[in-house]
Design an enzyme around this catalytic site. Structure first.
Site, PDB file in Angstrom:
ATOM      1  N   ARG A  25       0.835  -1.214   0.000  1.00 22.21           N
ATOM      2  CA  ARG A  25       0.000   0.000   0.000  1.00 22.21           C
ATOM      3  C   ARG A  25       0.860   1.252   0.000  1.00 22.21           C
ATOM      4  O   ARG A  25       0.604   2.213  -0.758  1.00 22.21           O
ATOM      5  CB  ARG A  25      -0.902  -0.032   1.236  1.00 22.21           C
ATOM      6  CG  ARG A  25      -1.727   1.222   1.498  1.00 22.21           C
ATOM      7  CD  ARG A  25      -2.555   0.992   2.773  1.00 22.21           C
ATOM      8  NE  ARG A  25      -3.375   2.143   3.114  1.00 22.21           N
ATOM      9  CZ  ARG A  25      -2.985   3.145   3.904  1.00 22.21           C
ATOM     10  NH1 ARG A  25      -1.747   3.134   4.406  1.00 22.21           N
ATOM     11  NH2 ARG A  25      -3.814   4.129   4.196  1.00 22.21           N
ATOM     12  N   VAL A  28       2.593   1.763  -3.443  1.00 27.12           N
ATOM     13  CA  VAL A  28       1.660   2.216  -4.471  1.00 27.12           C
ATOM     14  C   VAL A  28       1.273   3.674  -4.258  1.00 27.12           C
ATOM     15  O   VAL A  28       1.313   4.489  -5.196  1.00 27.12           O
ATOM     16  CB  VAL A  28       0.403   1.320  -4.496  1.00 27.12           C
ATOM     17  CG1 VAL A  28      -0.677   1.917  -5.395  1.00 27.12           C
ATOM     18  CG2 VAL A  28       0.766  -0.088  -4.965  1.00 27.12           C
ATOM     19  N   GLY A 108      16.151 -15.038   0.707  1.00 24.57           N
ATOM     20  CA  GLY A 108      16.094 -15.556  -0.656  1.00 24.57           C
ATOM     21  C   GLY A 108      15.581 -14.525  -1.641  1.00 24.57           C
ATOM     22  O   GLY A 108      16.089 -14.411  -2.766  1.00 24.57           O
ATOM     23  N   ASP A 131      11.453 -14.423  11.025  1.00 23.72           N
ATOM     24  CA  ASP A 131      12.607 -14.913  11.781  1.00 23.72           C
ATOM     25  C   ASP A 131      13.560 -13.804  12.208  1.00 23.72           C
ATOM     26  O   ASP A 131      14.445 -14.030  13.040  1.00 23.72           O
ATOM     27  CB  ASP A 131      13.401 -15.930  10.947  1.00 23.72           C
ATOM     28  CG  ASP A 131      12.647 -17.229  10.742  1.00 23.72           C
ATOM     29  OD1 ASP A 131      11.805 -17.564  11.595  1.00 23.72           O
ATOM     30  OD2 ASP A 131      12.901 -17.907   9.734  1.00 23.72           O
ATOM     31  N   MET A 173       8.596 -21.309  14.810  1.00 28.10           N
ATOM     32  CA  MET A 173       9.346 -21.275  13.564  1.00 28.10           C
ATOM     33  C   MET A 173      10.759 -20.761  13.842  1.00 28.10           C
ATOM     34  O   MET A 173      11.006 -20.096  14.843  1.00 28.10           O
ATOM     35  CB  MET A 173       8.638 -20.410  12.523  1.00 28.10           C
ATOM     36  CG  MET A 173       7.450 -21.108  11.888  1.00 28.10           C
ATOM     37  SD  MET A 173       6.729 -20.166  10.537  1.00 28.10           S
ATOM     38  CE  MET A 173       5.742 -21.439   9.751  1.00 28.10           C
ATOM     39  N   HIS A 175      14.016 -22.152  11.400  1.00 26.71           N
ATOM     40  CA  HIS A 175      14.801 -23.301  10.961  1.00 26.71           C
ATOM     41  C   HIS A 175      16.294 -23.086  11.192  1.00 26.71           C
ATOM     42  O   HIS A 175      17.006 -23.999  11.621  1.00 26.71           O
ATOM     43  CB  HIS A 175      14.547 -23.585   9.476  1.00 26.71           C
ATOM     44  CG  HIS A 175      15.293 -24.767   8.953  1.00 26.71           C
ATOM     45  ND1 HIS A 175      14.972 -26.061   9.315  1.00 26.71           N
ATOM     46  CD2 HIS A 175      16.372 -24.857   8.134  1.00 26.71           C
ATOM     47  CE1 HIS A 175      15.812 -26.900   8.714  1.00 26.71           C
ATOM     48  NE2 HIS A 175      16.677 -26.189   7.999  1.00 26.71           N
TER      49      HIS A 175
END
Length: 325
Positions: A25, A28, A108, A131, A173, A175
């Site tokens: 938002r 834009v 990533g 994370d 969570m 990893h």
């Protein structure tokens, strides 16, 4: 030196994080205020390769500030890892007249942004990862909301654990990073926190559970990051074979940590990041990531971000250890 763009793109990639919509938002509306057309790329880098673009204006991003997930959707894209896939993405961008790109996501996604930068695409990255494992920024989008979700779950589990005199292994969570587990363990008063950064034996865990029982506690809460070894269910089975007084249960919180309405902190951080991303592009601060440093949003080279790791601070590891005694 500043740059005037006619159109830019925005995409979300990798794991979703609460606050991504607030960032979309802000991108834009900030771009629209400068008369820059915005293409929303659907489905992350896969959508970039396929040319799945839709023009977005102010009304298209109305009533999304409070929504979790991402309206642009997200996906992991193996095809983009290959040079041919990246060349196809560049071709589709050129065909659409997309002159620059804002990439919202984790490590990533920022690696993908760096690959595009190496092809000459002006990019700005925005860190979004629950994370909080992205180098260069104090906080990423989604962290605060995920942490609050975990804290709420642990507070509720403590109630039932006390009622039944149980030990709970609560898996969060994380990893490769124990940030969420460490933070949650500290602020919920857990008896122990297990993270991939610190090796801990089954015997040490069992001893802590037994100690809590001997001290007359009605429960024992152990927060476990998913990357800890051995896996949580195996750990529970192993310590249950030892006589420690409690009955052991496992609660794996899973993807509930990614969902939900973003907190006020995440909405504000995401909005600031989104506005700064457009500002950096226009000001010629290219191939940068928006980063929170103290109270300021500053540019950090994406190349530095993707070539460095952000470890959990030793201070928090020590806090978790001392305050759980």
């Amino acid at each position: 030196m500043g740059q005037k763009y006619k159109s830019i793109g925005v995409l979300t990639s990798g794991g979703d994080a609460p606050g991504m919509n607030a960032c979309i938002r802000a991108v834009v509306r900030s771009a629209s205020a400068m008369n820059i057309k915005v293409w929303g790329v659907e489905g992350g880098f896969t959508g970039l390769i396929r040319g799945k673009y839709k023009e977005m204006g102010n009304r298209d991003v109305g009533n999304i500030l409070q929504r979790g997930g991402t309206i642009l959707q997200t996906a992991r894209c193996e095809e983009f890892r290959a040079p041919a896939g990246r060349r196809e993405a560049l071709r589709e961008m050129n065909n659409a007249g997309m002159e620059a790109l804002v990439v919202i996501g984790g490590d990533g996604s920022l690696n993908g942004a760096q690959k595009l930068a190496e092809l000459g695409v002006p990019v700005v990255g925005v860190p979004a990862s629950i994370d909080n494992d992205i180098y260069g920024t104090d906080m990423a989008i989604g962290v605060d909301t995920a942490l609050n979700t975990i804290v709420d779950a642990i507070d509720k589990l403590r109630d039932t654990a006390s009622s039944h005199t149980r030990a709970f292994l609560v898996e969060t969570m994380g990893h490769a990073s124990g940030y969420l587990a460490i933070q949650a363990g500290i602020v919920t008063g857990a008896e122990m926190v297990l993270v991939p950064e610190v090796a801990t034996s089954v015997e040490d865990v069992a001893a802590r559970v037994e100690e809590a029982y001997r001290r007359g506690k009605a429960h024992c809460i152990i927060v476990v990051a998913e990357g800890f070894s051995p896996p949580t269910n195996e750990l529970a089975e192993a310590i249950d074979k030892l006589d420690h007084g409690f009955t052991t249960r496992v609660s794996i919180l899973g993807h509930i940590q990614r969902g939900g309405s973003p907190t006020a902190f995440d909405r504000m951080l995401a909005s600031r990041f989104g506005m700064k991303a457009v500002e950096f592009l226009v000001d010629g601060k290219l191939n940068m990531m928006t980063a929170l440093r103290g109270r300021e949003i500053v540019p950090v080279p994406i190349a530095d971000v993707v070539s460095n790791a952000r470890p959990v601070a030793e201070e928090y590891i020590e806090m978790a250890r001392v305050l759980s005694l």
